[in-house]
Design a protein around this motif. Structure first.
Motif, PDB file in Angstrom:
ATOM      1  N   SER A 113       0.914  -1.213   0.143  1.00  0.00           N
ATOM      2  CA  SER A 113      -0.071  -0.027   0.055  1.00  0.00           C
ATOM      3  C   SER A 113       1.051   1.216   0.150  1.00  0.00           C
ATOM      4  O   SER A 113       0.699   2.118  -0.742  1.00  0.00           O
ATOM      5  CB  SER A 113      -0.939  -0.068   1.163  1.00  0.00           C
ATOM      6  N   ALA A 114       1.966   1.096   0.917  1.00  0.00           N
ATOM      7  CA  ALA A 114       2.977   2.322   0.884  1.00  0.00           C
ATOM      8  C   ALA A 114       3.592   2.597  -0.592  1.00  0.00           C
ATOM      9  O   ALA A 114       3.605   3.731  -0.934  1.00  0.00           O
ATOM     10  CB  ALA A 114       3.932   2.266   1.909  1.00  0.00           C
ATOM     11  N   LEU A 115       4.066   1.644  -0.906  1.00  0.00           N
ATOM     12  CA  LEU A 115       4.494   1.692  -2.315  1.00  0.00           C
ATOM     13  C   LEU A 115       3.753   2.231  -3.478  1.00  0.00           C
ATOM     14  O   LEU A 115       4.219   2.860  -4.143  1.00  0.00           O
ATOM     15  CB  LEU A 115       5.434   0.417  -2.739  1.00  0.00           C
ATOM     16  N   GLY A 116       2.494   1.617  -3.404  1.00  0.00           N
ATOM     17  CA  GLY A 116       1.594   2.053  -4.361  1.00  0.00           C
ATOM     18  C   GLY A 116       1.328   3.542  -4.244  1.00  0.00           C
ATOM     19  O   GLY A 116       0.962   4.193  -5.351  1.00  0.00           O
ATOM     20  N   ALA A 117       1.430   4.046  -3.017  1.00  0.00           N
ATOM     21  CA  ALA A 117       0.872   5.454  -2.828  1.00  0.00           C
ATOM     22  C   ALA A 117       1.913   6.428  -3.535  1.00  0.00           C
ATOM     23  O   ALA A 117       1.684   7.602  -3.911  1.00  0.00           O
ATOM     24  CB  ALA A 117       1.101   5.706  -1.398  1.00  0.00           C
ATOM     25  N   ILE A 118       3.300   5.895  -3.618  1.00  0.00           N
ATOM     26  CA  ILE A 118       4.314   6.689  -4.450  1.00  0.00           C
ATOM     27  C   ILE A 118       4.626   6.173  -5.850  1.00  0.00           C
ATOM     28  O   ILE A 118       5.593   6.468  -6.494  1.00  0.00           O
ATOM     29  CB  ILE A 118       5.785   6.793  -3.768  1.00  0.00           C
ATOM     30  N   ASP A 119       3.775   5.193  -6.193  1.00  0.00           N
ATOM     31  CA  ASP A 119       3.915   4.818  -7.627  1.00  0.00           C
ATOM     32  C   ASP A 119       5.080   3.902  -7.973  1.00  0.00           C
ATOM     33  O   ASP A 119       5.607   3.815  -8.903  1.00  0.00           O
ATOM     34  CB  ASP A 119       3.640   5.799  -8.850  1.00  0.00           C
ATOM     35  N   ILE A 152      14.253   0.770   1.427  1.00  0.00           N
ATOM     36  CA  ILE A 152      14.458  -0.153   0.238  1.00  0.00           C
ATOM     37  C   ILE A 152      15.172   0.632  -0.744  1.00  0.00           C
ATOM     38  O   ILE A 152      14.495   1.364  -1.388  1.00  0.00           O
ATOM     39  CB  ILE A 152      13.358  -1.107  -0.200  1.00  0.00           C
ATOM     40  N   PRO A 153      16.405   0.444  -1.007  1.00  0.00           N
ATOM     41  CA  PRO A 153      17.177   1.133  -2.133  1.00  0.00           C
ATOM     42  C   PRO A 153      16.433   0.989  -3.539  1.00  0.00           C
ATOM     43  O   PRO A 153      15.875  -0.210  -3.839  1.00  0.00           O
ATOM     44  CB  PRO A 153      18.679   0.405  -2.290  1.00  0.00           C
ATOM     45  N   GLY A 154      15.842   1.976  -4.234  1.00  0.00           N
ATOM     46  CA  GLY A 154      15.240   2.100  -5.356  1.00  0.00           C
ATOM     47  C   GLY A 154      13.706   1.981  -5.289  1.00  0.00           C
ATOM     48  O   GLY A 154      13.141   1.810  -6.295  1.00  0.00           O
ATOM     49  N   ALA A 155      13.219   1.980  -3.793  1.00  0.00           N
ATOM     50  CA  ALA A 155      11.877   2.050  -3.759  1.00  0.00           C
ATOM     51  C   ALA A 155      11.183   3.557  -3.857  1.00  0.00           C
ATOM     52  O   ALA A 155      11.002   4.276  -3.131  1.00  0.00           O
ATOM     53  CB  ALA A 155      11.409   1.845  -2.309  1.00  0.00           C
ATOM     54  N   GLU A 156      11.226   3.798  -5.211  1.00  0.00           N
ATOM     55  CA  GLU A 156      10.785   5.315  -5.636  1.00  0.00           C
ATOM     56  C   GLU A 156      10.111   5.225  -6.862  1.00  0.00           C
ATOM     57  O   GLU A 156      10.088   4.424  -7.852  1.00  0.00           O
ATOM     58  CB  GLU A 156      12.087   6.075  -5.991  1.00  0.00           C
ATOM     59  N   LEU A 162      15.003  17.392  -9.117  1.00  0.00           N
ATOM     60  CA  LEU A 162      15.792  17.779  -8.022  1.00  0.00           C
ATOM     61  C   LEU A 162      15.439  17.137  -6.850  1.00  0.00           C
ATOM     62  O   LEU A 162      15.062  15.940  -6.631  1.00  0.00           O
ATOM     63  CB  LEU A 162      15.992  19.208  -8.018  1.00  0.00           C
ATOM     64  N   TYR A 163      15.458  17.823  -5.719  1.00  0.00           N
ATOM     65  CA  TYR A 163      15.319  17.478  -4.460  1.00  0.00           C
ATOM     66  C   TYR A 163      13.915  16.845  -4.088  1.00  0.00           C
ATOM     67  O   TYR A 163      12.787  17.621  -4.190  1.00  0.00           O
ATOM     68  CB  TYR A 163      15.613  18.672  -3.403  1.00  0.00           C
ATOM     69  N   SER A 164      13.757  15.674  -3.524  1.00  0.00           N
ATOM     70  CA  SER A 164      12.247  15.292  -3.070  1.00  0.00           C
ATOM     71  C   SER A 164      12.581  14.019  -2.052  1.00  0.00           C
ATOM     72  O   SER A 164      13.660  13.410  -2.523  1.00  0.00           O
ATOM     73  CB  SER A 164      11.416  14.929  -4.342  1.00  0.00           C
ATOM     74  N   CYS A 165      11.901  13.916  -1.030  1.00  0.00           N
ATOM     75  CA  CYS A 165      11.736  12.646  -0.415  1.00  0.00           C
ATOM     76  C   CYS A 165      10.640  11.765  -0.799  1.00  0.00           C
ATOM     77  O   CYS A 165       9.710  12.197  -1.017  1.00  0.00           O
ATOM     78  CB  CYS A 165      11.541  12.901   1.080  1.00  0.00           C
ATOM     79  N   GLN A 166      10.950  10.538  -1.061  1.00  0.00           N
ATOM     80  CA  GLN A 166       9.814   9.688  -1.659  1.00  0.00           C
ATOM     81  C   GLN A 166       9.536   8.869  -0.454  1.00  0.00           C
ATOM     82  O   GLN A 166      10.116   7.758  -0.103  1.00  0.00           O
ATOM     83  CB  GLN A 166      10.492   8.833  -2.523  1.00  0.00           C
ATOM     84  N   LEU A 167       8.504   9.173   0.334  1.00  0.00           N
ATOM     85  CA  LEU A 167       8.288   8.809   1.463  1.00  0.00           C
ATOM     86  C   LEU A 167       6.583   8.506   1.346  1.00  0.00           C
ATOM     87  O   LEU A 167       6.083   9.541   1.015  1.00  0.00           O
ATOM     88  CB  LEU A 167       8.631   9.325   2.774  1.00  0.00           C
ATOM     89  N   ALA A 168       6.290   7.586   1.995  1.00  0.00           N
ATOM     90  CA  ALA A 168       4.580   7.051   2.082  1.00  0.00           C
ATOM     91  C   ALA A 168       4.438   6.386   3.351  1.00  0.00           C
ATOM     92  O   ALA A 168       5.345   5.494   3.790  1.00  0.00           O
ATOM     93  CB  ALA A 168       4.030   6.430   1.002  1.00  0.00           C
ATOM     94  N   VAL A 169       3.300   6.470   4.022  1.00  0.00           N
ATOM     95  CA  VAL A 169       2.898   5.885   5.256  1.00  0.00           C
ATOM     96  C   VAL A 169       1.913   5.291   4.934  1.00  0.00           C
ATOM     97  O   VAL A 169       0.775   5.542   4.380  1.00  0.00           O
ATOM     98  CB  VAL A 169       2.867   6.738   6.314  1.00  0.00           C
ATOM     99  N   ARG A 178      -9.442  -1.960   4.535  1.00  0.00           N
ATOM    100  CA  ARG A 178      -8.333  -1.796   3.595  1.00  0.00           C
ATOM    101  C   ARG A 178      -7.584  -0.879   4.235  1.00  0.00           C
ATOM    102  O   ARG A 178      -7.987   0.120   4.869  1.00  0.00           O
ATOM    103  CB  ARG A 178      -8.826  -1.423   2.194  1.00  0.00           C
ATOM    104  N   PRO A 179      -6.027  -0.825   4.204  1.00  0.00           N
ATOM    105  CA  PRO A 179      -4.920  -0.060   4.772  1.00  0.00           C
ATOM    106  C   PRO A 179      -5.545   1.668   4.048  1.00  0.00           C
ATOM    107  O   PRO A 179      -5.848   1.927   2.931  1.00  0.00           O
ATOM    108  CB  PRO A 179      -3.759  -0.396   4.265  1.00  0.00           C
ATOM    109  N   PHE A 180      -5.192   2.369   4.924  1.00  0.00           N
ATOM    110  CA  PHE A 180      -5.058   3.845   4.608  1.00  0.00           C
ATOM    111  C   PHE A 180      -3.483   4.141   4.271  1.00  0.00           C
ATOM    112  O   PHE A 180      -2.836   3.906   4.808  1.00  0.00           O
ATOM    113  CB  PHE A 180      -5.305   4.706   5.629  1.00  0.00           C
ATOM    114  N   ALA A 181      -3.305   4.713   2.970  1.00  0.00           N
ATOM    115  CA  ALA A 181      -1.919   4.794   2.726  1.00  0.00           C
ATOM    116  C   ALA A 181      -1.868   6.660   2.313  1.00  0.00           C
ATOM    117  O   ALA A 181      -2.672   6.922   1.314  1.00  0.00           O
ATOM    118  CB  ALA A 181      -1.512   4.054   1.946  1.00  0.00           C
TER     119      ALA A 181
END
Length: 256
Positions: A113-119, A152-156, A162-169, A178-181
């Motif tokens: 679910s978290a990975l899906g939130a950042i595509d 996880i390296p490559g989990a983007e 340029l600058y961005s944090c690829q983070l999802a909860v 179903r989970p909330f993400a």
């Protein structure tokens, strides 16, 4: 206002907060992740039932892990009963990650679910987890909540300029099957999410009251310190954290 964590050592962080309290100095701290844009733009209600939580990121560096912990904390602190602190932490690598999954200590459903939130890709997850640079940081809260920082390296997903944090909860809620993400998005130039930090800081200057509690960042600073000790000094041992029995109540100060 102290940007990011209060210090690399727990003792320093505690000293800073205690000194501010002693002299009645308004103090705020932390990452821009709690106040940046969220997709979807949904805030969990205070008092929500949260049973399990996971934040996904791509780097185990001190700075990126801190951002991940703040992203996680600003969501789970709203759970029923409020924040009561962290009981123990552990860093997991290699086969230990999958062994912990079998013990029910982290959820693959939440990870997807978290990975899906950042595509980001959810294919070949076991192979992604098996990469040498992958570390899962396990956090046991005092009220029984279990949370994971899955780095996880490559989990983007598709990277903005340029600058961005690829983070999802992602969280499991009592009120939903179903989970909330959500993706906590930090835009690139002109770094507009830093303006959200300044907005809260300006309010504190005008009113002398912090808009959200420094105890959040005191807790994430302590968790960060102990997690990195588990990873680098104690070969992934579980570390009890009685000193992190930190209670606080979240505010209604919102995100961008």
């Amino acid at each position: 206002f102290n940007d990011k964590h209060l210090g690399f050592r727990w003792d320093d962080a505690l000293h800073m907060v205690n000194t501010a309290r002693q002299h009645q100095i308004p103090l705020m701290a932390g990452s821009s992740l709690p106040v940046t844009w969220r997709y979807p733009a949904v805030e969990l209600p205070i008092g929500d039932g949260v049973r399990d939580a996971l934040v996904v990121g791509h780097s185990t560096s001190e700075s990126y892990l801190f951002h991940a912990l703040e992203a996680l904390q600003c969501i789970v602190e709203r759970r029923h009963g409020g924040e009561t602190g962290v009981k123990a932490v552990r860093a997991l690598r290699g086969p230990e990650i999958l062994a912990a999954e079998k013990r029910g200590e982290w959820s693959r459903e939440l990870l997807k679910s978290a990975l899906g939130a950042i595509d980001a890709s959810t294919e070949n997850l076991t192979a992604q987890i098996a990469q040498s640079g992958t570390v899962f940081f396990a956090i046991e809260y005092r009220d029984g909540l279990r949370a994971t920082a899955a780095m996880i390296p490559g989990a983007e997903g598709p990277m903005p300029p340029l600058y961005s944090c690829q983070l999802a909860v992602a969280v499991k809620r009592d009120a939903a099957a179903r989970p909330f993400a959500c993706w906590l998005k930090t835009p690139g130039i002109p770094f507009r999410h830093f303006g959200q930090l300044l907005r809260g800081f300006e309010r504190m200057l005008r009113t002398t009251s912090p808009v959200y509690p420094v105890e959040r960042t005191l807790l994430t600073t302590g968790v960060l310190d102990r997690l990195l000790q588990s990873l680098y000094l104690h070969k992934g041992a579980r570390l009890e954290t009685q000193e992190l029995a930190i209670r606080y109540t979240p505010t209604q100060w919102g995100f961008a």
